[in-house]
Design a protein around this motif. Sequence first.
Motif, PDB file in Angstrom:
ATOM      1  N   ALA A 232     -13.226  34.008  -1.109  1.00 26.43           N
ATOM      2  CA  ALA A 232     -13.400  34.068   0.343  1.00 26.43           C
ATOM      3  C   ALA A 232     -14.878  34.112   0.719  1.00 26.43           C
ATOM      4  CB  ALA A 232     -12.669  35.295   0.896  1.00 26.43           C
ATOM      5  N   SER A 233     -15.695  34.803  -0.071  1.00 31.39           N
ATOM      6  CA  SER A 233     -17.137  34.861   0.202  1.00 31.39           C
ATOM      7  C   SER A 233     -17.783  33.489   0.050  1.00 31.39           C
ATOM      8  CB  SER A 233     -17.806  35.871  -0.733  1.00 31.39           C
ATOM      9  OG  SER A 233     -17.302  37.176  -0.517  1.00 31.39           O
ATOM     10  N   LEU A 234     -17.371  32.742  -0.976  1.00 31.04           N
ATOM     11  CA  LEU A 234     -17.908  31.395  -1.156  1.00 31.04           C
ATOM     12  C   LEU A 234     -17.536  30.496   0.017  1.00 31.04           C
ATOM     13  CD1 LEU A 234     -17.222  30.785  -4.958  1.00 31.04           C
ATOM     14  CD2 LEU A 234     -19.422  31.186  -3.851  1.00 31.04           C
ATOM     15  N   VAL A 235     -16.305  30.623   0.503  1.00 32.95           N
ATOM     16  CA  VAL A 235     -15.884  29.830   1.660  1.00 32.95           C
ATOM     17  C   VAL A 235     -16.712  30.200   2.886  1.00 32.95           C
ATOM     18  CG1 VAL A 235     -13.973  29.400   3.253  1.00 32.95           C
ATOM     19  CG2 VAL A 235     -13.548  29.459   0.789  1.00 32.95           C
ATOM     20  N   ALA A 236     -16.931  31.501   3.092  1.00 33.10           N
ATOM     21  CA  ALA A 236     -17.719  31.952   4.241  1.00 33.10           C
ATOM     22  C   ALA A 236     -19.143  31.418   4.182  1.00 33.10           C
ATOM     23  CB  ALA A 236     -17.714  33.478   4.291  1.00 33.10           C
ATOM     24  N   ILE A 237     -19.745  31.461   3.007  1.00 36.69           N
ATOM     25  CA  ILE A 237     -21.115  30.957   2.866  1.00 36.69           C
ATOM     26  C   ILE A 237     -21.177  29.453   3.119  1.00 36.69           C
ATOM     27  CG2 ILE A 237     -22.962  30.594   1.189  1.00 36.69           C
ATOM     28  CD1 ILE A 237     -22.141  33.255  -0.086  1.00 36.69           C
ATOM     29  N   ALA A 238     -20.150  28.728   2.661  1.00 39.11           N
ATOM     30  CA  ALA A 238     -20.114  27.283   2.891  1.00 39.11           C
ATOM     31  C   ALA A 238     -19.982  26.974   4.390  1.00 39.11           C
ATOM     32  CB  ALA A 238     -18.958  26.663   2.118  1.00 39.11           C
ATOM     33  N   ILE A 239     -19.148  27.740   5.092  1.00 40.81           N
ATOM     34  CA  ILE A 239     -18.997  27.531   6.539  1.00 40.81           C
ATOM     35  C   ILE A 239     -20.309  27.828   7.261  1.00 40.81           C
ATOM     36  CG2 ILE A 239     -17.828  28.363   8.610  1.00 40.81           C
ATOM     37  CD1 ILE A 239     -15.354  28.859   6.911  1.00 40.81           C
ATOM     38  N   GLU A 240     -20.981  28.913   6.869  1.00 44.34           N
ATOM     39  CA  GLU A 240     -22.241  29.264   7.520  1.00 44.34           C
ATOM     40  C   GLU A 240     -23.316  28.217   7.227  1.00 44.34           C
ATOM     41  OE1 GLU A 240     -23.472  33.419   8.353  1.00 44.34           O
ATOM     42  OE2 GLU A 240     -24.839  33.036   6.693  1.00 44.34           O
ATOM     43  N   ARG A 241     -23.368  27.739   6.005  1.00 41.74           N
ATOM     44  CA  ARG A 241     -24.337  26.695   5.672  1.00 41.74           C
ATOM     45  C   ARG A 241     -24.085  25.449   6.495  1.00 41.74           C
ATOM     46  NH1 ARG A 241     -24.085  22.318   2.630  1.00 41.74           N
ATOM     47  NH2 ARG A 241     -22.060  22.890   1.768  1.00 41.74           N
ATOM     48  N   LEU A 242     -22.817  25.073   6.657  1.00 36.29           N
ATOM     49  CA  LEU A 242     -22.475  23.900   7.457  1.00 36.29           C
ATOM     50  C   LEU A 242     -22.856  24.105   8.919  1.00 36.29           C
ATOM     51  CD1 LEU A 242     -21.103  21.132   7.033  1.00 36.29           C
ATOM     52  CD2 LEU A 242     -18.944  22.207   7.730  1.00 36.29           C
ATOM     53  N   HIS A 243     -22.652  25.338   9.413  1.00 32.47           N
ATOM     54  CA  HIS A 243     -23.003  25.635  10.798  1.00 32.47           C
ATOM     55  C   HIS A 243     -24.496  25.474  11.034  1.00 32.47           C
ATOM     56  CE1 HIS A 243     -23.414  27.761  14.596  1.00 32.47           C
ATOM     57  NE2 HIS A 243     -24.285  28.580  14.019  1.00 32.47           N
ATOM     58  N   TYR A 244     -25.312  26.025  10.158  1.00 34.62           N
ATOM     59  CA  TYR A 244     -26.756  25.936  10.365  1.00 34.62           C
ATOM     60  C   TYR A 244     -27.295  24.535  10.087  1.00 34.62           C
ATOM     61  CZ  TYR A 244     -27.127  30.915  11.155  1.00 34.62           C
ATOM     62  OH  TYR A 244     -27.011  32.181  11.698  1.00 34.62           O
ATOM     63  N   THR A 245     -26.603  23.776   9.267  1.00 37.67           N
ATOM     64  CA  THR A 245     -26.968  22.369   9.103  1.00 37.67           C
ATOM     65  C   THR A 245     -26.778  21.607  10.411  1.00 37.67           C
ATOM     66  OG1 THR A 245     -26.372  22.421   6.769  1.00 37.67           O
ATOM     67  CG2 THR A 245     -26.479  20.252   7.812  1.00 37.67           C
ATOM     68  N   GLU A 246     -25.659  21.876  11.079  1.00 39.70           N
ATOM     69  CA  GLU A 246     -25.403  21.240  12.384  1.00 39.70           C
ATOM     70  C   GLU A 246     -26.408  21.681  13.425  1.00 39.70           C
ATOM     71  OE1 GLU A 246     -21.414  22.319  13.196  1.00 39.70           O
ATOM     72  OE2 GLU A 246     -20.520  20.851  11.812  1.00 39.70           O
ATOM     73  N   VAL A 247     -26.771  22.977  13.380  1.00 39.71           N
ATOM     74  CA  VAL A 247     -27.791  23.484  14.334  1.00 39.71           C
ATOM     75  C   VAL A 247     -29.132  22.810  14.090  1.00 39.71           C
ATOM     76  CG1 VAL A 247     -29.149  25.509  14.988  1.00 39.71           C
ATOM     77  CG2 VAL A 247     -26.662  25.708  14.666  1.00 39.71           C
ATOM     78  N   ALA A 248     -29.500  22.643  12.823  1.00 42.89           N
ATOM     79  CA  ALA A 248     -30.765  21.982  12.501  1.00 42.89           C
ATOM     80  C   ALA A 248     -30.760  20.525  12.929  1.00 42.89           C
ATOM     81  CB  ALA A 248     -31.036  22.098  11.006  1.00 42.89           C
ATOM     82  N   GLN A 249     -29.641  19.852  12.720  1.00 43.84           N
ATOM     83  CA  GLN A 249     -29.544  18.452  13.138  1.00 43.84           C
ATOM     84  C   GLN A 249     -29.635  18.322  14.652  1.00 43.84           C
ATOM     85  OE1 GLN A 249     -25.852  17.209  11.391  1.00 43.84           O
ATOM     86  NE2 GLN A 249     -26.778  16.679   9.427  1.00 43.84           N
ATOM     87  N   GLY A 250     -29.001  19.274  15.371  1.00 41.42           N
ATOM     88  CA  GLY A 250     -29.074  19.249  16.824  1.00 41.42           C
ATOM     89  C   GLY A 250     -30.495  19.486  17.339  1.00 41.42           C
ATOM     90  N   ALA A 251     -31.214  20.414  16.634  1.00 38.72           N
ATOM     91  CA  ALA A 251     -32.597  20.681  17.038  1.00 38.72           C
ATOM     92  C   ALA A 251     -33.486  19.469  16.777  1.00 38.72           C
ATOM     93  CB  ALA A 251     -33.117  21.895  16.278  1.00 38.72           C
TER      94      ALA A 251
END
Length: 251
Positions: A232-251
Amino acid sequence: AATGACALAALLAGALHGVLELTNIVMLFLLSVVGVALLFGRGPATLAALLGVAMFDFFFVPPRMSFNVSDVQYLITFGVMLAVATTTAHLTSTLRFQRDVARSRERRISSLYVMARELSAVLTAEQIETIAQNFVQQGFQAQAVLLQQGMQDKLATPANVPANMPLDIAIAQWALDHNEAAGLGTDTLPSAPVLYLPLQAPMRTRGILAVQPRRQPWLPSPEQERLLQAGASLVAIAIERLHYTEVAQGA
């Protein structure tokens, strides 16, 4: 199988009856007990021990073809034989159980490594959910659903929930709000058929992993619980990494 093994030992001992002493014939029956314990476990091995003592008494102890004993000392032989056979069966079945546990542990850890490698290359939330479902299915014989946060940190029922999975959004929301596991096997609503695990990432909780075992009751060992938490921790980290990747792309 236990009966067949003892019968085979009796046939072999009968063929060698004129060659071997009774003390060596006993070893053939003990060998059959060890073989049954290795292949089938404690219960059949105990049965093989009892049958071995009975067959040894009936076929080989004078007077033969009778359960009568001409020499009282043979009673000690029967007692020692039964004790050694049951002890051997217990030790052998314990080793067999430990072997099965080690194999199961190796399989789960291997699936965790595979999951970590696959999550490092995901590009979409759908890929994360598929990887998490495969991990739970292969390692725990269960089905899983990924619940991600929506507006105002609220969970919504996903569209891909299996028809036979009684998902309770209220319990999942409680687990998210309190950042604590709830449902099956926990201190909070343990009678629920589904386990709800918070996906705790370094920055915040990213959703809920709902797990429903295919077999009830489900009593995971502490090691299994830690492994599921690690997944579950690995899944959470993957979701957070994907979220910040999208934020960086948007910026």
